[in-house]
Design a protein around this motif. Sequence first.
Motif, PDB file in Angstrom:
ATOM      1  N   SER A  72      -0.896   7.809   6.023  1.00 49.49           N
ATOM      2  CA  SER A  72      -0.575   7.906   7.450  1.00 49.49           C
ATOM      3  C   SER A  72      -1.477   6.964   8.233  1.00 49.49           C
ATOM      4  N   VAL A  73      -1.096   6.721   9.483  1.00 50.68           N
ATOM      5  CA  VAL A  73      -1.867   5.839  10.345  1.00 50.68           C
ATOM      6  C   VAL A  73      -1.928   6.442  11.741  1.00 50.68           C
ATOM      7  N   THR A  74      -3.102   6.333  12.354  1.00 51.48           N
ATOM      8  CA  THR A  74      -3.282   6.725  13.756  1.00 51.48           C
ATOM      9  C   THR A  74      -3.971   5.566  14.466  1.00 51.48           C
ATOM     10  N   SER A  75      -3.658   5.415  15.732  1.00 50.33           N
ATOM     11  CA  SER A  75      -4.273   4.338  16.506  1.00 50.33           C
ATOM     12  C   SER A  75      -4.401   4.784  17.953  1.00 50.33           C
ATOM     13  N   ALA A  76      -5.630   5.075  18.354  1.00 46.04           N
ATOM     14  CA  ALA A  76      -5.882   5.561  19.721  1.00 46.04           C
ATOM     15  C   ALA A  76      -7.365   5.422  20.029  1.00 46.04           C
ATOM     16  N   ASP A  77      -7.666   5.321  21.317  1.00 48.18           N
ATOM     17  CA  ASP A  77      -9.058   5.269  21.792  1.00 48.18           C
ATOM     18  C   ASP A  77      -9.852   4.153  21.121  1.00 48.18           C
ATOM     19  N   GLY A  78      -9.200   2.998  20.946  1.00 52.13           N
ATOM     20  CA  GLY A  78      -9.911   1.852  20.405  1.00 52.13           C
ATOM     21  C   GLY A  78     -10.174   1.906  18.918  1.00 52.13           C
ATOM     22  N   GLU A  79      -9.521   2.791  18.188  1.00 52.00           N
ATOM     23  CA  GLU A  79      -9.746   2.880  16.740  1.00 52.00           C
ATOM     24  C   GLU A  79      -8.408   3.041  16.026  1.00 52.00           C
ATOM     25  N   THR A  80      -8.243   2.306  14.940  1.00 52.87           N
ATOM     26  CA  THR A  80      -7.061   2.420  14.076  1.00 52.87           C
ATOM     27  C   THR A  80      -7.510   2.909  12.704  1.00 52.87           C
ATOM     28  N   LYS A  81      -6.885   4.000  12.239  1.00 51.29           N
ATOM     29  CA  LYS A  81      -7.323   4.612  10.981  1.00 51.29           C
ATOM     30  C   LYS A  81      -6.137   4.806  10.047  1.00 51.29           C
ATOM     31  N   PHE A  82      -6.311   4.393   8.788  1.00 54.89           N
ATOM     32  CA  PHE A  82      -5.356   4.609   7.717  1.00 54.89           C
ATOM     33  C   PHE A  82      -5.951   5.633   6.747  1.00 54.89           C
ATOM     34  N   THR A  83      -5.138   6.654   6.419  1.00 54.27           N
ATOM     35  CA  THR A  83      -5.623   7.706   5.510  1.00 54.27           C
ATOM     36  C   THR A  83      -4.566   7.972   4.435  1.00 54.27           C
ATOM     37  N   PHE A  84      -5.016   7.975   3.173  1.00 53.98           N
ATOM     38  CA  PHE A  84      -4.095   8.316   2.072  1.00 53.98           C
ATOM     39  C   PHE A  84      -4.718   9.383   1.181  1.00 53.98           C
ATOM     40  N   THR A  85      -3.894  10.029   0.415  1.00 59.80           N
ATOM     41  CA  THR A  85      -4.341  11.128  -0.442  1.00 59.80           C
ATOM     42  C   THR A  85      -4.184  10.759  -1.917  1.00 59.80           C
ATOM     43  N   LEU A  86      -5.005  11.399  -2.740  1.00 56.88           N
ATOM     44  CA  LEU A  86      -4.915  11.284  -4.192  1.00 56.88           C
ATOM     45  C   LEU A  86      -5.241  12.642  -4.795  1.00 56.88           C
ATOM     46  N   PRO A  87      -4.761  12.925  -5.997  1.00 53.06           N
ATOM     47  CA  PRO A  87      -5.065  14.224  -6.600  1.00 53.06           C
ATOM     48  C   PRO A  87      -6.530  14.312  -7.011  1.00 53.06           C
ATOM     49  N   LYS A  88      -7.096  15.489  -6.886  1.00 54.35           N
ATOM     50  CA  LYS A  88      -8.481  15.738  -7.290  1.00 54.35           C
ATOM     51  C   LYS A  88      -8.486  16.357  -8.669  1.00 54.35           C
ATOM     52  N   VAL A  89      -9.261  15.766  -9.574  1.00 57.49           N
ATOM     53  CA  VAL A  89      -9.383  16.303 -10.929  1.00 57.49           C
ATOM     54  C   VAL A  89     -10.859  16.482 -11.248  1.00 57.49           C
ATOM     55  N   LEU A  90     -11.132  17.297 -12.262  1.00 55.91           N
ATOM     56  CA  LEU A  90     -12.525  17.553 -12.664  1.00 55.91           C
ATOM     57  C   LEU A  90     -12.991  16.501 -13.655  1.00 55.91           C
ATOM     58  N   VAL A 109       0.831  -1.209   0.000  1.00 58.54           N
ATOM     59  CA  VAL A 109       0.000   0.000   0.000  1.00 58.54           C
ATOM     60  C   VAL A 109       0.865   1.258   0.000  1.00 58.54           C
ATOM     61  N   LYS A 110       1.829   1.323   0.910  1.00 57.73           N
ATOM     62  CA  LYS A 110       2.685   2.510   0.998  1.00 57.73           C
ATOM     63  C   LYS A 110       3.510   2.691  -0.275  1.00 57.73           C
ATOM     64  N   THR A 111       4.014   1.577  -0.823  1.00 62.41           N
ATOM     65  CA  THR A 111       4.816   1.671  -2.045  1.00 62.41           C
ATOM     66  C   THR A 111       3.994   2.233  -3.197  1.00 62.41           C
ATOM     67  N   ILE A 112       2.739   1.781  -3.330  1.00 62.97           N
ATOM     68  CA  ILE A 112       1.866   2.282  -4.406  1.00 62.97           C
ATOM     69  C   ILE A 112       1.573   3.766  -4.225  1.00 62.97           C
ATOM     70  N   ILE A 113       1.227   4.159  -3.015  1.00 60.49           N
ATOM     71  CA  ILE A 113       0.893   5.568  -2.755  1.00 60.49           C
ATOM     72  C   ILE A 113       2.106   6.459  -2.997  1.00 60.49           C
ATOM     73  N   ASN A 114       3.278   6.012  -2.538  1.00 60.56           N
ATOM     74  CA  ASN A 114       4.489   6.803  -2.762  1.00 60.56           C
ATOM     75  C   ASN A 114       4.818   6.920  -4.247  1.00 60.56           C
ATOM     76  N   SER A 115       4.552   5.848  -5.017  1.00 58.09           N
ATOM     77  CA  SER A 115       4.839   5.907  -6.457  1.00 58.09           C
ATOM     78  C   SER A 115       3.958   6.929  -7.166  1.00 58.09           C
ATOM     79  N   HIS A 116       2.825   7.277  -6.561  1.00 54.45           N
ATOM     80  CA  HIS A 116       1.950   8.319  -7.113  1.00 54.45           C
ATOM     81  C   HIS A 116       2.318   9.708  -6.600  1.00 54.45           C
ATOM     82  N   GLY A 117       3.345   9.772  -5.753  1.00 52.83           N
ATOM     83  CA  GLY A 117       3.732  11.059  -5.190  1.00 52.83           C
ATOM     84  C   GLY A 117       2.800  11.542  -4.103  1.00 52.83           C
ATOM     85  N   GLU A 118       2.037  10.625  -3.488  1.00 51.84           N
ATOM     86  CA  GLU A 118       1.089  10.992  -2.447  1.00 51.84           C
ATOM     87  C   GLU A 118       1.549  10.439  -1.105  1.00 51.84           C
ATOM     88  N   ASN A 119       0.740  10.669  -0.058  1.00 50.94           N
ATOM     89  CA  ASN A 119       1.115  10.287   1.305  1.00 50.94           C
ATOM     90  C   ASN A 119       0.068   9.382   1.926  1.00 50.94           C
TER      91      ASN A 119
END
Length: 476
Positions: free
Chosen positions: A458-476, A446-456
């Motif tokens: 991240s992961v957070t894990s607290a209060d009983g919840e683990t969340k993964f968030t990635f970015t992609l470019p927005k186009v019209l 997952v990280k390798t694919i996102i990095n190959s697109h030039g995006e980021n």
Amino acid sequence: MKSTFSRLFTALALLLLTTLLLMGVVFQWLANRYLTTQAVTALEADANIITSLTQAGYDSEELTSEEFHLAMSVAVTVSDADAVLCDAQGKLLMCAKAPMGCEHVGMRLDKDYVQRILSTGGFTDSGVIGGLYQEERYMVSSLVKDSQTGTPRAIILVSSPVDITLSTMRRISETFIVVAILAVLLCVVLLMFFVRRESHPLKDMAKAARAFGHGDLDARVTVSGHHSQEVKELALAFNNMATSLEKSEYQRREFVANVSHELKTPMTTISGYVDGILDGTIPPERSRKYLSLVSDETKRLSRLVRSMLDISRLQNEETMPEEQKSRFDLTEMTGQVLISFEGKINEKNIDVQVTMPEHPVYTLANPDAINQVIYNLTDNGVKFCPPGGTLSVTVREGKQKLYVSVANQGEVIPAEELPLVFERFHKIDKSRSQNRDGWGLGLYIVKTIINSHGENISVTSADGETKFTFTLPKVL
């Protein structure tokens, strides 16, 4: 083979010697020119004074020979020159240093010399004065004429030996040579100290490189504050390279160890079941059950090989080629991935919360690669979400970016483990030698694919919840 120390020392020593040689030649030339100019200038001043005295004596006829000689002697005393008075035919009449007993009295100048003075009215020259001196001298001649008729009456010659100037030059040269030798010795000592000090980090780098080659991955170069900026930058670059190589070597060893470990258990299982069936340890009526287990292990190995091939392909393409990207609806793809997990979600009775725009949201990326990213994150979320828990999938629009989040309830990831979750073969629970649901490669892909697109991502894990968030470019 010459060392850096010897090369640098030789170059600087040659530069120093060349500089001193050029300085010596130029200094000698300037000093000789200065001394010659000074000598000639002094002779010209004496000649002007004696000429004026002689002209006044002839005009007034009141100046006695004793007074005239005294005046001539005083005039040349300061410059330490010789002055002689000759008649218009070149016969010497008086010498400033010995009016009565001078050896030159009665001598006669060469006719050519006299003729040259008569024709020019006097000149400045150097060399041998024919008929008067045998050694080379600086000479200033002047012609005294009758103030009424303009007829030549006397010739004034003021001269000084060239040897005097040469002697001064020799003393100056000797002083310069002594000072130059002392300067060279001092510079050689300083050069040896400086060059050794500057070349020391290079030797340390060579030593560290040799140590690295023999497996000492902790070898580093230490540079103190007195070294040059270039040496510091080189040492820093070397240390960074060494750190990178050490990390790469560690990852390589860890990778080999993890692959060996992950392959060991299924291969042992397959071998054991097959041997048991072949030697009759496993009864024929139970063979189907164990062949089914062998099939599962084989499929798991196939998935591992496929994941390894995916990683190799992604690593070869550090940047996703533009021709492999296309415009697609991210919300539609996310929904399709969720539908593919319907069976597993229902099996664990997971509550799914989806937050996405009601209208299409477009991005420009590799559709297959992004589908794999969403699939791996969703699979990870379903896997670690407890029965009856909640799985959240969110697609949010920004000004220029799209944000995709996959979160699940359940046991949180320890803070010290968060920076490592995207590493190859990393598993949170080290005590479980084998995770039956995966190999620890999904998040790395997952990280390798996102990095190959030039995006980021991240992961957070607290209060009983683990969340993964990635970015992609927005186009019209």
